[in-house]
Design an enzyme around this catalytic site. Sequence first.
Site, mmCIF file in Angstrom:
data_model
loop_
_atom_site.group_PDB
_atom_site.id
_atom_site.type_symbol
_atom_site.label_atom_id
_atom_site.label_comp_id
_atom_site.label_asym_id
_atom_site.label_seq_id
_atom_site.Cartn_x
_atom_site.Cartn_y
_atom_site.Cartn_z
ATOM 1 N N PRO A 15 0.792 -1.232 0.000
ATOM 2 C CA PRO A 15 0.000 0.000 0.000
ATOM 3 C C PRO A 15 0.826 1.284 0.000
ATOM 4 O O PRO A 15 1.879 1.355 0.619
ATOM 5 C CB PRO A 15 -0.821 -0.102 1.292
ATOM 6 C CG PRO A 15 -0.096 -1.084 2.139
ATOM 7 C CD PRO A 15 0.551 -2.054 1.201
ATOM 8 N N ASN A 16 0.285 2.259 -0.716
ATOM 9 C CA ASN A 16 0.829 3.627 -0.796
ATOM 10 C C ASN A 16 2.122 3.741 -1.597
ATOM 11 O O ASN A 16 2.638 4.846 -1.779
ATOM 12 C CB ASN A 16 1.035 4.242 0.602
ATOM 13 C CG ASN A 16 -0.273 4.329 1.366
ATOM 14 O OD1 ASN A 16 -1.254 4.827 0.838
ATOM 15 N ND2 ASN A 16 -0.311 3.803 2.577
ATOM 16 N N ARG A 23 5.064 11.147 -2.096
ATOM 17 C CA ARG A 23 4.823 10.763 -0.712
ATOM 18 C C ARG A 23 6.091 10.926 0.139
ATOM 19 O O ARG A 23 7.115 10.301 -0.155
ATOM 20 C CB ARG A 23 4.432 9.274 -0.749
ATOM 21 C CG ARG A 23 4.261 8.638 0.568
ATOM 22 C CD ARG A 23 4.126 7.129 0.433
ATOM 23 N NE ARG A 23 3.991 6.576 1.762
ATOM 24 C CZ ARG A 23 4.274 5.341 2.079
ATOM 25 N NH1 ARG A 23 4.696 4.489 1.160
ATOM 26 N NH2 ARG A 23 4.135 4.938 3.314
ATOM 27 N N TYR A 28 11.344 8.839 1.478
ATOM 28 C CA TYR A 28 11.409 7.866 0.380
ATOM 29 C C TYR A 28 12.108 8.382 -0.875
ATOM 30 O O TYR A 28 12.277 7.628 -1.833
ATOM 31 C CB TYR A 28 9.989 7.398 0.027
ATOM 32 C CG TYR A 28 9.293 6.751 1.206
ATOM 33 C CD1 TYR A 28 9.776 5.550 1.736
ATOM 34 C CD2 TYR A 28 8.178 7.332 1.810
ATOM 35 C CE1 TYR A 28 9.169 4.953 2.828
ATOM 36 C CE2 TYR A 28 7.557 6.735 2.903
ATOM 37 C CZ TYR A 28 8.062 5.554 3.405
ATOM 38 O OH TYR A 28 7.464 4.963 4.497
ATOM 39 N N ASN A 79 7.768 -5.709 -1.161
ATOM 40 C CA ASN A 79 7.803 -4.607 -0.203
ATOM 41 C C ASN A 79 6.373 -4.540 0.349
ATOM 42 O O ASN A 79 5.487 -3.961 -0.286
ATOM 43 C CB ASN A 79 8.193 -3.279 -0.860
ATOM 44 C CG ASN A 79 8.263 -2.160 0.175
ATOM 45 O OD1 ASN A 79 7.801 -2.311 1.311
ATOM 46 N ND2 ASN A 79 8.824 -1.029 -0.215
ATOM 47 N N ALA A 82 3.209 -0.843 4.751
ATOM 48 C CA ALA A 82 2.670 -0.819 6.122
ATOM 49 C C ALA A 82 2.243 -2.205 6.607
ATOM 50 O O ALA A 82 2.282 -2.487 7.817
ATOM 51 C CB ALA A 82 1.505 0.157 6.203
ATOM 52 N N GLU A 103 12.282 -9.725 1.336
ATOM 53 C CA GLU A 103 11.542 -8.525 1.750
ATOM 54 C C GLU A 103 12.423 -7.300 1.557
ATOM 55 O O GLU A 103 13.600 -7.331 1.943
ATOM 56 C CB GLU A 103 11.177 -8.693 3.232
ATOM 57 C CG GLU A 103 10.515 -7.489 3.849
ATOM 58 C CD GLU A 103 10.353 -7.645 5.372
ATOM 59 O OE1 GLU A 103 10.494 -8.760 5.901
ATOM 60 O OE2 GLU A 103 10.105 -6.617 6.020
ATOM 61 N N HIS A 105 12.697 -2.823 1.739
ATOM 62 C CA HIS A 105 12.163 -1.526 2.143
ATOM 63 C C HIS A 105 13.079 -0.431 1.635
ATOM 64 O O HIS A 105 14.310 -0.569 1.709
ATOM 65 C CB HIS A 105 12.077 -1.419 3.667
ATOM 66 C CG HIS A 105 11.170 -2.442 4.257
ATOM 67 N ND1 HIS A 105 9.807 -2.335 4.197
ATOM 68 C CD2 HIS A 105 11.437 -3.625 4.872
ATOM 69 C CE1 HIS A 105 9.265 -3.400 4.767
ATOM 70 N NE2 HIS A 105 10.236 -4.214 5.174
ATOM 71 N N ARG A 112 13.547 4.172 12.222
ATOM 72 C CA ARG A 112 12.324 4.986 12.237
ATOM 73 C C ARG A 112 11.519 4.718 13.516
ATOM 74 O O ARG A 112 12.070 4.270 14.505
ATOM 75 C CB ARG A 112 11.535 4.710 10.950
ATOM 76 C CG ARG A 112 12.344 5.067 9.693
ATOM 77 C CD ARG A 112 11.552 4.865 8.434
ATOM 78 N NE ARG A 112 10.384 5.724 8.394
ATOM 79 C CZ ARG A 112 9.378 5.572 7.532
ATOM 80 N NH1 ARG A 112 9.427 4.590 6.635
ATOM 81 N NH2 ARG A 112 8.356 6.394 7.542
HETATM 82 C C1 DQA Z 1 8.302 0.924 3.687
HETATM 83 C C2 DQA Z 1 8.443 1.086 5.211
HETATM 84 C C3 DQA Z 1 7.100 0.887 5.887
HETATM 85 O O1 DQA Z 1 7.234 1.060 7.299
HETATM 86 C C4 DQA Z 1 6.082 1.896 5.396
HETATM 87 O O2 DQA Z 1 4.815 1.661 5.957
HETATM 88 C C5 DQA Z 1 6.004 1.947 3.902
HETATM 89 C C6 DQA Z 1 7.240 1.837 3.113
HETATM 90 C C7 DQA Z 1 9.618 1.238 2.954
HETATM 91 O O3 DQA Z 1 9.750 0.820 1.801
HETATM 92 O O4 DQA Z 1 10.495 1.898 3.496
HETATM 93 O O5 DQA Z 1 4.944 2.182 3.335
HETATM 94 O O6 DQA Z 1 7.964 -0.425 3.399
#
Ligand code: DQA
Length: 153
Positions: A15-16, A23, A28, A79, A82, A103, A105, A112
């Site tokens: 998501p997102n 964003r 990011y 990835n 959240a 996985e 990120h 964080r």
């Molecule tokens: C994320 C880190 C997560 O905590 C966050 O909710 C994201 C992006 C990252 O790629 O750094 O949406 O997965």
Amino acid sequence: MARPKKHAILVIHGPNLGLLGQREPEVYGRVTLPEINDELRSLAKEHKVKVEIVQSNHEGEIVDTIGKSKDTFDAILINPAAYTHTSVAIRDALLACGLPCVEVHLSNIYAREQFRHNSLIAPVAKGQISGFGKQSYALGLLAIINLLDSARK
Ligand code: DQA
């Protein structure tokens, strides 16, 4: 001698991540999802592997995608965004499909907020790459290719 079948890798963005570029750029960066996907596709081409890339904001949709992946793919690069920190359902789906998964990120989740320090996915993944911006994806894809190549030998 017959040429070995190309590895097929499913890439899942949670998501997102479709909002990358606009964003929280201080976290990011300015890279967009299409730019990340283009880089993954060219890296895949260079290494002669196939990639299919999906993005979803919906937990159930991600669970369904993982559930259907077993017969078509050899590994998953994810990835979970959240959902990393909340989703027992995605973790169970990864376990059920049995494919090796890496996985990734963009941000360093351990640098964080406290709630991001725990990943429910990491214990069922082969490994995790966190904190290298868009490079996390490239490193993750290379790690998967390496894993699959070693399993073939
Ligand atoms: C994320 C880190 C997560 O905590 C966050 O909710 C994201 C992006 C990252 O790629 O750094 O949406 O997965």
